[in-house]
Write an enzyme that holds these catalytic residues in place. Structure first.
Site, PDB file in Angstrom:
ATOM      1  N   ASP A 226       0.877  -1.183   0.000  1.00  0.00           N
ATOM      2  CA  ASP A 226       0.000   0.000   0.000  1.00  0.00           C
ATOM      3  C   ASP A 226       0.911   1.228   0.000  1.00  0.00           C
ATOM      4  O   ASP A 226       2.039   1.136  -0.471  1.00  0.00           O
ATOM      5  CB  ASP A 226      -0.947  -0.068   1.205  1.00  0.00           C
ATOM      6  CG  ASP A 226      -2.221   0.745   1.006  1.00  0.00           C
ATOM      7  OD1 ASP A 226      -2.156   1.780   0.322  1.00  0.00           O
ATOM      8  OD2 ASP A 226      -3.271   0.366   1.540  1.00  0.00           O
ATOM      9  N   HIS A 249       2.252   2.177  -3.168  1.00  0.00           N
ATOM     10  CA  HIS A 249       1.320   3.141  -3.755  1.00  0.00           C
ATOM     11  C   HIS A 249       1.825   4.576  -3.666  1.00  0.00           C
ATOM     12  O   HIS A 249       1.070   5.516  -3.821  1.00  0.00           O
ATOM     13  CB  HIS A 249      -0.059   3.005  -3.105  1.00  0.00           C
ATOM     14  CG  HIS A 249      -0.710   1.672  -3.348  1.00  0.00           C
ATOM     15  ND1 HIS A 249      -1.988   1.370  -2.922  1.00  0.00           N
ATOM     16  CD2 HIS A 249      -0.262   0.557  -3.979  1.00  0.00           C
ATOM     17  CE1 HIS A 249      -2.276   0.117  -3.280  1.00  0.00           C
ATOM     18  NE2 HIS A 249      -1.248  -0.400  -3.916  1.00  0.00           N
TER      19      HIS A 249
END
Ligand SMILES: *[C@@H]1O[C@H](CO)[C@@H](O)[C@H](O)[C@H]1NC(C)=O
Length: 404
Positions: A226, A249
Site C-alpha cells: 500500500d 502506492h
C-alpha cells in the site's frame, strides 16, 4: 640507560592517560543500566510468549533514573501484543538485535497494533533487529476492498503521544496491516528503517502518520503493498528525504474528507527520493463528498525520480472507491501552495501529471518547475490533465502544462 628511563617515563605516561580515560568512562557509565529481557524470563526460542517478560523489563527500565536500555539480544523472540507505557524517569533506549515474531493469528492481538509505545519522551528504538508481523496468514482475511467497515488487522509497531524520539535501524517485514503507525507524535526522527512486504499484500502501509508534527523521515527503504508513506489529518511540518519507495502506492496525503473533525495538513516536504514501479509517485487524495471544509497547504515536492510509475504526480479530489461519496458531489478541501520542482523519469500511464481539483474549492498557487516525465506506449506521449487548478509554471515542463 637514557632509553630505559625514557621508556619508564613512557609507561608512567601511558598509565596516567589510561587512568584518566577509565575515570571518564566510569563517570559516563554511572547510571547506565541494561535491562536484558532474558533476565526477566524471555527466551529466544521462537515459541515462548515473551510479552510478560518484555513488559517487566520495560517497566523497570522506565522507572530507572540514569540511562536505561531495554535489550533484546540475537535470537527469535515470539511476542504477543505489548504496550510499553510511559512516562519514564529518564531518556530510554529499546535495543532490538534479534527478531520479534508476531502471533500468526490476528485474534491473538487484542489491540490495534502489535507493539505500542505510548506517552514516552526521549525514546530511542534501534538495534538492527527485525519485526516480523507474519502477515501472510492473515492477508486472506482482509476484506477492505469489499466493504467500507472492514475488519482492521493489527499494525506492527505504533507510537502514540511520543515526543523527542527516534526510530532507527529497524526492519519491519510482512505486517498484517500497516507496518509503523504514528499518532499524536512530536519531534520524531525515523531513519535507516527498512520496510518489506509483497507488492500485492493488502493495506500494508509502510509509515502512517496522523495528528503529528515536526517529524523527519530519511534514508528509509520501503517496498510494500500500500502507501509507502500515508500522511493523514492533522499532520504538520513533516520533512521526508532520501526515501526509496517501491513496490507500493507512493507517498500519499489522505485520503481526507471522509470523517468529521479532520484537521489540516500543512508544511510537507518530499525531496531527493526515488519511486520505482509504484502505482503513484506523490499523491494528494480527498473524497468526492461534501464532508467538512479543510486545508492542505504549503507543500514542496523536489528532486524526485520516477521509474515506471503509473501516476507520478497525482492530485485526486475525486477519490470515490465506494459510497458515501458520489462523482456528483465535490470535495470541500482547499489545496493551495503546492510546488513540484525537478520531477523526472518515466510514467506507465499516458497521464503523467494529474491535477484534478475540486469544483467547489479549486486548487490555488500550484507551481510546476522543471518537470520532465516520459511515457513510452502505443497510446502516444505523456500528457497533463487539469481540472479546477490555478497556478503557474517555471523552467522546462514536459508533458506541456495545462495549468492556467
Ligand atoms: C527498480 O526496480 C527494479 C525491479 O525491482 C530493479 O531491478 C532496479 O534496480 C530498480 N532501480 C533502482 C534505481 O532502484
Amino acid at each position: 640507560m637514557v632509553s630505559i628511563i625514557s621508556g619508564f617515563k613512557l609507561i608512567l605516561f601511558i598509565a596516567a592517560v589510561a587512568s584518566i580515560i577509565s575515570a571518564a568512562t566510569s563517570a559516563t557509565l554511572a547510571g547506565r543500566k541494561v535491562f536484558d529481557v532474558r533476565s526477566y524470563g524471555a527466551r529466544g526460542d521462537g515459541k515462548t510468549d515473551n510479552a510478560i517478560a518484555f513488559t517487566k523489563a520495560w517497566k523497570e527500565a522506565c522507572q530507572w533514573k540514569g540511562y536505561p536500555r531495554v535489550y533484546v539480544p540475537f535470537g527469535t523472540f515470539y511476542l504477543g501484543a505489548v504496550t510499553f507505557t510511559g512516562p519514564c524517569k529518564s531518556r530510554i533506549s529499546f535495543i532490538i538485535k534479534g527478531t520479534l515474531l508476531a502471533p500468526k493469528d490476528p485474534n491473538a492481538i487484542k489491540q490495534d497494533t502489535w507493539i505500542i509505545f505510548r506517552y514516552v519522551d526521549y525514546l530511542t528504538v534501534s538495534g538492527g533487529g527485525i519485526l516480523d508481523g507474519q502477515g501472510s496468514y492473515s492477508w486472506p482475511l482482509n476484506n477492505c476492498h469489499k466493504t467500507l467497515y472492514c475488519r482492521a488487522l493489527p499494525m506492527n509497531m505504533g507510537f502514540q503521544f511520543v515526543r523527542f524520539s527516534r526510530l532507527s535501524r529497524i526492519k519491519s517485514i510482512n505486517s498484517k496491516m500497516g507496518h509503523f503507525n504514528f499518532f499524536a507524535v512530536q519531534y520524531f526522527d525515523i531513519t535507516r528503517v527498512r520496510i518489506m512486504a509483497p507488492g500485492d499484500s493488502p493495506n500494508t502501509d509502510g509509515i502512517k502518520i496522523g495528528s503529528s508534527n515536526h517529524m523527519k523521515i530519511h534514508h528509509v527503504d520501503i517496498g510494500t503493498g500500500d502507501d509507502c508513506i500515508a500522511i493523514l489529518s492533522g499532520t504538520t511540518n513533516l520533512d521526508i528525504y532520501n526515501v526509496k519507495c517501491g513496490p507500493g502506492h507512493g507517498i500519499s496525503v489522505g485520503s481526507l474528507g471522509k470523517f468529521k473533525g479532520e484537521k489540516s495538513v500543512q508544511g510537507l516536504t518530499v525531496r531527493d527520493s526515488i519511486f520505482n514501479g509504484t502505482s503513484n509517485g506523490v499523491r494528494i487524495k480527498t473524497w468526492a463528498s461534501p464532508g467538512s471544509p479543510n486545508l492542505v497547504s504549503n507543500f514542496l515536492y523536489k528532486n524526485l525520480q520516477m521509474i515506471n510509475v503509473e501516476n507520478p504526480i497525482n492530485i485526486d479530489q475525486r477519490y470515490c472507491p465506494n459510497p458515501p461519496c458520489s462523482l456528483k458531489s465535490f470535495s470541500q478541501i482547499q489545496i493551495k501552495d503546492v510546488k513540484f520542482n525537478n520531477i523526472w523519469g518515466t510514467s506507465t500511464n499516458k497521464v503523467a501529471v494529474k491535477l484534478q481539483c475540486s469544483k467547489n474549492v479549486p486548487c490555488k498557487n500550484v507551481e510546476l518547475f522543471n518537470v520532465n516525465l516520459v511515457h513510452r506506449g502505443r497510446d502516444g506521449p505523456a500528457i497533463s490533465l487539469c481540472e479546477n487548478v490555478a497556478g503557474w509554471t517555471r523552467g522546462k515542463i514536459s508533458p506541456p502544462s495545462c495549468i492556467r
